[in-house]
Design a protein around this motif. Structure first.
Motif, mmCIF file in Angstrom:
data_model
loop_
_atom_site.group_PDB
_atom_site.id
_atom_site.type_symbol
_atom_site.label_atom_id
_atom_site.label_comp_id
_atom_site.label_asym_id
_atom_site.label_seq_id
_atom_site.Cartn_x
_atom_site.Cartn_y
_atom_site.Cartn_z
ATOM 1 N N VAL A 175 0.838 -1.206 0.000
ATOM 2 C CA VAL A 175 0.000 0.000 0.000
ATOM 3 C C VAL A 175 0.867 1.247 0.000
ATOM 4 C CG1 VAL A 175 -1.693 1.294 1.354
ATOM 5 C CG2 VAL A 175 -1.936 -1.174 1.092
ATOM 6 N N ILE A 176 1.962 1.235 0.753
ATOM 7 C CA ILE A 176 2.874 2.395 0.752
ATOM 8 C C ILE A 176 3.448 2.608 -0.640
ATOM 9 C CG2 ILE A 176 5.083 3.236 1.642
ATOM 10 C CD1 ILE A 176 4.420 1.908 4.299
ATOM 11 N N LEU A 177 3.796 1.511 -1.325
ATOM 12 C CA LEU A 177 4.288 1.645 -2.699
ATOM 13 C C LEU A 177 3.218 2.253 -3.599
ATOM 14 C CD1 LEU A 177 6.359 1.130 -4.938
ATOM 15 C CD2 LEU A 177 5.470 -1.211 -5.109
ATOM 16 N N LEU A 178 1.975 1.788 -3.478
ATOM 17 C CA LEU A 178 0.887 2.339 -4.297
ATOM 18 C C LEU A 178 0.669 3.821 -3.980
ATOM 19 C CD1 LEU A 178 -1.712 -0.583 -4.129
ATOM 20 C CD2 LEU A 178 -0.191 -0.006 -6.019
ATOM 21 N N ALA A 179 0.687 4.168 -2.684
ATOM 22 C CA ALA A 179 0.503 5.575 -2.314
ATOM 23 C C ALA A 179 1.657 6.440 -2.824
ATOM 24 C CB ALA A 179 0.378 5.695 -0.793
ATOM 25 N N SER A 180 2.870 5.876 -2.808
ATOM 26 C CA SER A 180 4.015 6.626 -3.343
ATOM 27 C C SER A 180 3.840 6.875 -4.834
ATOM 28 C CB SER A 180 5.306 5.838 -3.087
ATOM 29 O OG SER A 180 5.476 5.589 -1.700
ATOM 30 N N LEU A 181 3.284 5.878 -5.534
ATOM 31 C CA LEU A 181 3.020 6.080 -6.960
ATOM 32 C C LEU A 181 1.967 7.164 -7.170
ATOM 33 C CD1 LEU A 181 2.946 2.339 -8.112
ATOM 34 C CD2 LEU A 181 4.789 3.975 -8.460
ATOM 35 N N MET A 182 0.987 7.221 -6.289
ATOM 36 C CA MET A 182 -0.064 8.236 -6.431
ATOM 37 C C MET A 182 0.477 9.652 -6.257
ATOM 38 S SD MET A 182 -3.179 6.494 -4.331
ATOM 39 C CE MET A 182 -3.331 4.715 -4.327
ATOM 40 N N THR A 183 1.526 9.771 -5.423
ATOM 41 C CA THR A 183 2.103 11.115 -5.278
ATOM 42 C C THR A 183 2.688 11.608 -6.586
ATOM 43 O OG1 THR A 183 4.216 10.154 -4.571
ATOM 44 C CG2 THR A 183 2.642 10.744 -2.849
ATOM 45 N N GLY A 184 3.006 10.682 -7.474
ATOM 46 C CA GLY A 184 3.477 11.100 -8.797
ATOM 47 C C GLY A 184 2.384 11.701 -9.656
ATOM 48 N N THR A 185 1.119 11.516 -9.249
ATOM 49 C CA THR A 185 -0.008 12.092 -10.000
ATOM 50 C C THR A 185 -0.534 13.366 -9.351
ATOM 51 O OG1 THR A 185 -1.659 10.777 -8.784
ATOM 52 C CG2 THR A 185 -0.662 9.764 -10.730
ATOM 53 N N VAL A 186 0.138 13.837 -8.309
ATOM 54 C CA VAL A 186 -0.310 15.074 -7.647
ATOM 55 C C VAL A 186 -0.252 16.229 -8.639
ATOM 56 C CG1 VAL A 186 0.237 16.751 -5.858
ATOM 57 C CG2 VAL A 186 0.355 14.310 -5.349
ATOM 58 N N GLY A 187 -1.338 16.986 -8.712
ATOM 59 C CA GLY A 187 -1.419 18.114 -9.649
ATOM 60 C C GLY A 187 -2.151 17.760 -10.924
ATOM 61 N N TRP A 188 -2.395 16.460 -11.172
ATOM 62 C CA TRP A 188 -3.163 16.070 -12.348
ATOM 63 C C TRP A 188 -4.655 16.265 -12.057
ATOM 64 C CZ3 TRP A 188 -0.684 10.857 -14.356
ATOM 65 C CH2 TRP A 188 0.656 11.090 -14.705
ATOM 66 N N LEU A 189 -5.332 16.948 -12.941
ATOM 67 C CA LEU A 189 -6.746 17.260 -12.739
ATOM 68 C C LEU A 189 -7.573 16.824 -13.942
ATOM 69 C CD1 LEU A 189 -6.538 20.853 -11.218
ATOM 70 C CD2 LEU A 189 -6.788 18.692 -9.993
ATOM 71 N N ILE A 190 -8.805 16.438 -13.671
ATOM 72 C CA ILE A 190 -9.802 16.168 -14.721
ATOM 73 C C ILE A 190 -10.988 17.080 -14.436
ATOM 74 C CG2 ILE A 190 -11.272 14.438 -15.801
ATOM 75 C CD1 ILE A 190 -9.418 12.295 -14.724
ATOM 76 N N TYR A 191 -11.055 18.130 -15.173
ATOM 77 C CA TYR A 191 -12.139 19.097 -14.944
ATOM 78 C C TYR A 191 -12.210 19.476 -13.466
ATOM 79 C CZ TYR A 191 -13.535 17.644 -19.622
ATOM 80 O OH TYR A 191 -13.543 17.345 -20.960
ATOM 81 N N GLU A 192 -11.039 19.868 -12.933
ATOM 82 C CA GLU A 192 -10.875 20.323 -11.553
ATOM 83 C C GLU A 192 -11.085 19.211 -10.518
ATOM 84 O OE1 GLU A 192 -13.068 23.802 -10.648
ATOM 85 O OE2 GLU A 192 -12.567 24.844 -12.508
ATOM 86 N N LEU A 193 -11.067 17.980 -10.956
ATOM 87 C CA LEU A 193 -11.151 16.841 -10.037
ATOM 88 C C LEU A 193 -9.758 16.226 -9.899
ATOM 89 C CD1 LEU A 193 -14.438 15.118 -11.263
ATOM 90 C CD2 LEU A 193 -14.169 16.839 -9.485
ATOM 91 N N SER A 194 -9.355 15.960 -8.665
ATOM 92 C CA SER A 194 -8.005 15.477 -8.377
ATOM 93 C C SER A 194 -7.854 14.012 -8.777
ATOM 94 C CB SER A 194 -7.695 15.641 -6.887
ATOM 95 O OG SER A 194 -6.430 15.101 -6.583
ATOM 96 N N VAL A 195 -6.862 13.728 -9.628
ATOM 97 C CA VAL A 195 -6.633 12.360 -10.083
ATOM 98 C C VAL A 195 -6.150 11.466 -8.941
ATOM 99 C CG1 VAL A 195 -5.206 10.920 -11.589
ATOM 100 C CG2 VAL A 195 -6.175 13.059 -12.443
ATOM 101 N N GLU A 196 -5.234 11.992 -8.077
ATOM 102 C CA GLU A 196 -4.712 11.144 -7.005
ATOM 103 C C GLU A 196 -5.819 10.754 -6.026
ATOM 104 O OE1 GLU A 196 -3.903 15.338 -5.380
ATOM 105 O OE2 GLU A 196 -3.862 14.294 -7.305
ATOM 106 N N GLN A 197 -6.814 11.639 -5.829
ATOM 107 C CA GLN A 197 -7.912 11.305 -4.929
ATOM 108 C C GLN A 197 -8.830 10.242 -5.542
ATOM 109 O OE1 GLN A 197 -8.431 12.050 -1.793
ATOM 110 N NE2 GLN A 197 -6.455 13.106 -1.820
#
Length: 823
Positions: free
Chosen positions: A199-221
């Motif tokens: 899970v920590i590895l998956l969460a670390s990968l998600m931090t690489g998507t920080v700032g990516w948005l889809i119509y103002e929706l957060s991709v990492e979330q």
């Protein structure tokens, strides 16, 4: 930096992430061909490393730290050295997508890592120094960056040390999680630590998507909530809440604004796990409830509308996830039904393989037994005529070959010569010499070297007897080996069948038993039925407490009434020292119980008796009583009888049939020594389930059964053990009833009164006159009566064992259950 991506692209990326992790785990369960599969796996590994490296190269926490780059490189270079260059390329590409400054720092850190790694490996020569290498590379590269841009500062030293320490911890985590993705591990389950590291590895990968948005929706979330839904649905509330907390914590380090989402993800994982029994819809409903509650009462840290849209997109991905993915993933999560089934399938396979090998050994021993039996049968074909021919040929070789009239005797008068020599051989075998004067006169008129032939024949007879004895011993050895191998084959065959027995499904019976016990006012946590076979019931029940013997007083009588047989408590296990909860094992008890009394005395009041006896319980519900009387008295007889009893106990405990056991003991004792040392054996095996008793008497005197005023003798005509090589064991079977007395004795008791003409009648009268039914009192009174009848002298070793058969009476009475009325 903000990137506009299409919904389809982000959905594909999230699905690809889960698919890669699950497919790489399940790939280890299939066999691969050497060419195509290896190439495909290498390509897949390269793609995975490129994807992970790119995202981890972009993973920035606390606005400026890159603690994931060097740990990922260290893990890849350790597990997949051939992919090191691929990892470096992916990490640099990911850092460059953020900024060239980050790319330069990444390149510097990688260079320092290779330099320190080679240095420490050369000095210490151990790969355990990899975390220290990562710490040194990250801390030094960060400090050098600060020093070049801003100069020396203790704050920069502290920051560099913190980033190096964090990277060292992440290295340890990646060393457990990265192999799960990169290796084809044939593991049936993941440990809890491995799940957290993954899970920590998956969460670390998600931090690489920080700032990516889809119509103002957060991709990492969106991806984070999707991951939490998956794990909550698969692993339940504990796994779901753990994944939510870990994921939220890692994302909050990447963006402090995400700290609020840690509570949302943890709450979503908890609710989704609790509602997993309602399938995907209930788990998704838990995420919606958590989103609404945290949005309404979260002090407006995020807009409820956007947060709700993010949850809806995560739910859409979750509902679109194929069932086979979640099923395969659940096989690796401890505590899930799929994991239990996978474990049972694995254990069943191991059990079947082991049982198959045991059956092969059983067949091998049976084949060897048949081969020895065949060899014995072939040896028996050496009949009397063949033996006579061989014997006479040896005699003529030493006598007639040097006689000048051999042609006249064996060419012209062959039949007459052969007949006369055969008669001489028979006479010497019977009498030891030629005592028939008529035969002797005929032989003297026929042969000119008559006395020499007779002398040679007598000498050859001695060698013939010795040779015949050796052959007989060889045949008996073969017979012994054949019987032993056959017995071992039967034991191993039964063992293989026992191994293949499975726990049957008894859901309905478990529910009925649970309901019946609860109606009696006792809570039951769980009921596991392993066997309901009559006489072999095996049930385990978890009780809140057994401090007041609730299992013996309440549960056992209820089970006895339900199953219509006596059930007792076999074992009680305390589940933990902190609670009073106990796991109680219930099982069938024997229908009968035995009580015994023993009296014995040595000849003339000596300390050592030639009699030996033993009583023991066998695992199949059988009670064994055995008495052995060695030949003579004293130490030698005691050793003989004790050895017979010892051999019997060991062979019977191995599971070999009793008749085979006695034959084996006879063969061992008869082959062991040339001396005439014999021993008797009186064996009784009482079946405590049905009351039948089997008597196997080898040279022993009768036993007696007393039922009320009636006394019955049980006897058999087998010779003592060791007196002949080949013996047949006669088995006598009797039915015992509750209250019966079984009296077994040695010949010192039975033959004590020498004046009695009919010892059976005398012993029956003595036993009948004893009024008590206590086994020990009967044994003592019988011994005293016999000694008094012998003039107060002990003329031989005496042993008597009295066994009383009774119904088993449980300590607590049966509680009748209320009968259900038929609808």
């Amino acid at each position: 930096m903000l990137h506009r991506l299409s919904l389809r692209a982000i959905s594909g990326q999230a699905a690809m992430l889960m698919n890669d992790i699950i497919s790489l785990k399940t790939a280890g369960e299939r066999e691969e061909t050497k060419v195509n599969s290896t190439t495909g796996q290498s390509m897949k590994t390269t793609v995975i490393i490129l994807s992970l490296g790119f995202l981890l190269g972009r993973a920035v926490i606390l606005l400026q730290l890159l603690p994931f780059v060097v740990p990922f490189l260290a893990a890849v270079s350790h597990w997949k050295r051939s992919c090191t260059l691929v990892a470096v390329t992916a990490l640099l590409a990911g850092s460059a997508s953020v900024s060239f400054t980050f790319a330069g720092h990444t390149m510097l850190a990688i260079a320092f890592y290779f330099m320190f790694h080679g240095l420490l490996l050369w000095v210490f020569g151990e790969k355990k120094m990899i975390p220290v290498t990562v710490f040194s590379a990250v801390a030094v590269s960060r400090y050098v960056g600060f020093f070049v841009s801003e100069g020396h500062s203790w704050y920069h030293v502290l920051t560099a040390s913190i980033e190096g320490s964090l990277a060292m911890i992440i290295t340890v985590i990646f060393f457990q999680s990265v192999p799960i993705v990169l290796e084809r591990k044939r593991k049936a389950a993941l440990r809890h630590e491995e799940i957290v590291c993954l899970v920590i590895l998956l969460a670390s990968l998600m931090t690489g998507t920080v700032g990516w948005l889809i119509y103002e929706l957060s991709v990492e979330q969106i991806i984070a909530r999707y991951i939490v839904l998956i794990f909550a649905f698969v692993g339940g509330a504990a796994i779901g809440s753990t994944v939510g907390v870990v994921t939220g914590l890692i994302l909050s380090l990447a963006n402090v604004a995400n700290l609020f989402y840690m509570s949302l993800l943890a709450f979503s994982g908890l609710l989704g796990g609790l509602l997993k029994e309602g399938k995907k819809i209930s788990t998704a409903f838990g995420l919606l409830i958590a989103t609404l509650l945290m949005g309404m009462y979260g002090e407006n840290q995020v807009q409820l509308e956007f947060s709700l849209y993010e949850s809806i997109l995560a739910i859409t991905l979750f509902m679109a996830t194929p069932k086979k993915w979640t099923t395969q993933l659940s096989k690796f999560i401890p505590g899930t039904l799929e994991h239990s089934q996978e474990q049972q399938q694995y254990l069943r396979k191991i059990r079947d393989v082991t049982a198959g090998k045991v059956e092969q050994f059983s067949n091998l021993f049976l084949s060897l037994s048949k081969s020895f039996t065949l060899a014995e049968a072939n040896s028996d074909k050496l009949n009397r005529e063949r033996e006579v021919d061989i014997f006479l040929s040896r005699v003529t070789e030493k006598t007639c070959q040097t006689c000048m009239k051999k042609h006249q005797c064996w060419a012209k008068k062959f039949n007459e010569t052969y007949s006369l020599m055969e008669l001489l051989m028979s006479e010497c075998e019977r009498e030891g010499d030629v005592t028939n004067r008529t035969l002797l006169t005929q032989w003297r008129h026929h042969c000119i070297i008559d006395e020499r032939v007779i002398a040679t024949m007598k000498d050859e007879l001695n060698q013939h007897y010795a040779s015949k004895h050796l052959k007989q011993q060889l045949l008996e050895s073969r017979r012994l080996v054949a019987d032993q191998l056959k017995g071992v084959s039967k034991v191993m065959e039964d063992f293989a069948k026992d191994m293949q027995r499975e726990k049957q499904e008894h859901d309905k019976q478990e529910f009925e038993i649970t309901e019946a016990i609860q109606q009696a006012g006792l809570d039951v946590n769980s009921v596991d039925i392993y066997s309901l076979e009559a006489g072999n019931v095996d049930i385990e029940i978890n009780l809140p407490s057994n401090d007041y013997s609730e299992g013996e007083k309440i549960v056992a009588p209820i089970l006895s009434d339900i199953l219509q047989e006596t059930i007792v408590v076999k074992q009680v296990h305390q589940l933990s020292a902190a609670s009073s909860e106990a796991r109680v094992v219930f099982g069938s008890t024997k229908r009968y119980v035995v009580s015994e009394g023993v009296a014995h005395a040595a000849k003339d009041g000596r300390l050592v008796s030639g009699d030996s006896y033993s009583t023991m319980e066998l695992g199949a519900g059988k009670h064994v009583i055995a008495i052995s009387d060695g030949m003579g008295n004293g130490t030698r007889a005691h050793l003989e009888s004790q050895e017979t009893i010892g051999l019997l106990k060991n062979i019977l405990r191995s599971g070999i049939e009793e008749t085979v056991a006695i034959k084996s003991i006879n063969s061992i004792l008869s082959l062991r020594s040339d001396e005439e040392v014999f021993s008797t054996l009186d064996l009784a095996m009482v079946d405590l389930h049905d009351g039948f008793v089997k008597f196997l008497k080898v040279g022993s005197i009768p036993s007696f059964i007393k039922r009320g005023e009636k006394v019955t003798a049980v006897e058999s005509g087998n010779l003592p053990i060791g007196i002949i090589q080949e013996m047949d064991v006669d088995v006598v079977t009797e039915q015992l009833k509750a209250g019966d007395l079984l009296i077994m004795m040695s010949d010192g008791i039975y033959e004590a009164r020498t004046m009695a003409e009919n010892k059976d009648m005398w012993m029956k009268r003595v036993i009948k006159e004893i009024k008590t039914d206590d086994p020990q009192e009967i044994a003592d009174l019988l011994m005293e009566r016999v000694i008094r009848e012998s003039g107060n002298e002990i003329h031989d070793d005496m042993t008597v064992i009295v066994t009383k058969i009774d119904h088993y009476s449980p300590k607590w009475a049966t509680i009748p259950m209320k009968q259900k009325k038929n609808a």
